[in-house]
Design an enzyme around this catalytic site. Structure first.
Site: not given
Ligand code: AHR
Length: 502
Positions: A71, A172, A243, A291
């Site tokens: 971000n 993103e 995530y 990510e």
């Molecule tokens: O890795 C943490 C954050 O997660 C990153 O800045 C972003 O790209 C994602 O939402």
């Protein structure tokens, strides 16, 4: 009854790109400041790099590191981070409500990459800026001399170009939280034009377009389709992010959730292939899973209690990982390796302090989290070819969100005369696993490392850095006809290595 894993060691499915084991460093929280860089720390070198952290990074053999965000990049003016440090501005980072001192920037990061034995994957700001700033950064980084930005770099003390090969076109951009968030049409056009300009400079660069921020997005995978319609022939890969956190889920559901990574990959592969067929494009699109990690936003909040807005290097997005987290992490990593035919690059987000395998205390120790060990095993031994396997008879655990989830998960890789079997038991019971090695080669086991714990909540800390750490266990002989049986204890991770004997 034992489960059976047939291993066809002569049948490669895919060559694993080493960049599958990449990582990520963002100007976020304490990843850079008091993470990799802390002037005055007793272990720091003259340039301010923490050598205790480097000592933990180097053994990982991280092939590539994404930088500077995340971000953060979507409002980053790269010019702020180059040139004499005393003249660099302090800037507010809106994304993370902190102040960026700019004491580390592009050139310093390249220095750190050399020390860490890795390479860079640079992300450009397509949020608040665009093609013009991106092409200036490309010229600054990659052109040798005799141009405005290459000479600027040289005047900053970097005579040789950094020669960055991989570029992420934004971050993103589908997310409303992203500074300069765009529609798929707006972003697709901008990414395509940026990619074309980059190709004019150097057609051999590898370019990654922003896919969806996750399968949770309402626009997934339509965003990806539309972006690819604009960019297909101009980029090499599309990004995926994921995530997973425990939140209120049961342990069984949590561990079973690794399957969502594979579901996401399958959906994006289908989307890419659809756009390829529709546009009569020649190449299959590669995936950059740039990510991925375990991240429970309640345990590793972006705005922790007591956080002071606009201060520097606060402990944001820091999660202390448990052994249970490492088991889920293992399931995610196996999913990435299993899909290495299409997933060319992946970045464990992130490397230090921010949802990271390596933690530090400011002025104090650096230590390894439980996930470090799984990442190490993958990066060191999950190279070469992914080989064909067939699993039968795996026990299952019934879960609320993921149905009947297999307790055992395995992946086998071959690198010349070395074979690695990764085996995960995420079930509550011990299970025998019979390996049957088919093929022309006879194999001998040379190492068996086990990560297990009776305490699923076990963590590491500076005071107890090896509570969760792998141990070597006894070797199992391989019979003349290529059989061996292992006992996979409840909740365990195994990295088993064999070498060819004939
Ligand atoms: O890795 C943490 C954050 O997660 C990153 O800045 C972003 O790209 C994602 O939402």
């Amino acid at each position: 009854m034992s489960s059976l894993l047939r291993i066809f060691s002569d049948d490669p499915i895919a060559t694993i790109d080493p960049r599958l084991y990449g990582s990520f460093i963002e100007h976020l929280g304490r990843c850079v400041y008091t993470g990799i860089y802390e002037p005055g720390h007793p272990a720091s070198d003259a340039a301010g790099w923490r050598t205790d952290v480097l000592d933990l990074v180097r053994p990982l053999h991280v092939p590539i590191v994404r930088y500077p965000g995340g971000n953060f990049v979507s409002a980053y003016d790269w010019e702020d981070g180059v040139g004499p440090r005393s003249k660099r501005p302090r800037r507010l980072d809106f994304a993370w409500a902190s102040t960026e001192t700019n004491q580390v920037g592009t050139n310093e990061f390249m220095d750190w990459c050399k020390l860490a034995g890795t390479t860079s994957m640079m992300a450009v700001n397509l949020g608040t800026r665009g093609l013009d700033a991106a092409r200036a950064l490309l010229e600054y980084c990659n052109h040798p001399r005799d141009s405005k930005y290459s000479d600027l770099r040289r005047s900053h003390g970097y005579a040789d170009p950094h020669n960055v090969r991989v570029w992420c076109l934004g971050n993103e951009m589908d997310g409303p939280w992203q500074t300069g968030h765009k529609t798929a049409l707006e972003y697709g056009r901008l990414a395509a034009e940026t990619a074309r300009a980059f190709r004019q400079f150097d057609p051999t660069l590898e370019l990654v377009a922003c896919g969806s921020s996750g399968a949770f997005m309402i626009t997934f995978p339509e965003w990806d389709r539309e972006v690819l319609e604009h960019t297909y022939d101009s980029v090499d890969a599309i990004s995926l992010h994921l995530y997973l956190g425990r939140y209120e889920h049961s342990l069984a559901d949590y561990l079973a959730s690794a399957v969502t990574l594979e579901n996401q990959i399958n959906a994006i592969v289908a989307t890419c292939d659809y756009v390829q067929a529709r546009g009569r494009h020649k190449k299959p699109m590669a995936l950059s899973f740039d990510e991925w990690n375990v991240w429970d936003m309640k345990k590793g909040p972006a705005n922790p209690p007591g956080m002071v807005r606009w201060s520097e290097a606060q402990p944001q997005v820091e999660q202390i990982y448990t052994f249970a987290d490492a088991l889920l992490f293992a399931g995610l990593m196996l999913g990435l390796i299993r899909h290495s035919k299409r997933v060319r690059m992946a970045c464990l987000a992130q490397l230090v302090n921010v949802i990271a395998p390596i933690m530090t205390r400011p002025g104090g120790a650096a230590w390894r989290q439980p996930i470090y060990w799984i990442y190490l095993h993958g990066s060191l031994h999950g190279r070469g070819d992914l080989v064909e396997t067939r699993m039968s008879g795996t026990p299952v655990t019934e879960t609320k969100n993921h149905g009947a989830s297999p307790d055992l998960d395995t992946v086998v890789t071959r690198n010349g005369d070395q074979l690695t079997v990764f085996a995960l038991n995420r079930g509550a019971g011990a299970h025998p696993l019979e390996l049957r090695l088919d093929g022309a080669v006879c194999w001998k086991m040379v190492a068996h490392e086990l990560l297990s714990s009776t305490d699923l909540e076990a963590t590491n800390s500076p005071e107890s850095p090896s509570t969760v750490a792998p141990r070597k266990i006894g070797l199992t002989p391989v019979s003349a006809d290529g059989h061996l049986t292992l006992r996979l204890s409840a909740y365990s991770w195994h990295c088993i290595r064999l070498i060819a004997t004939v």
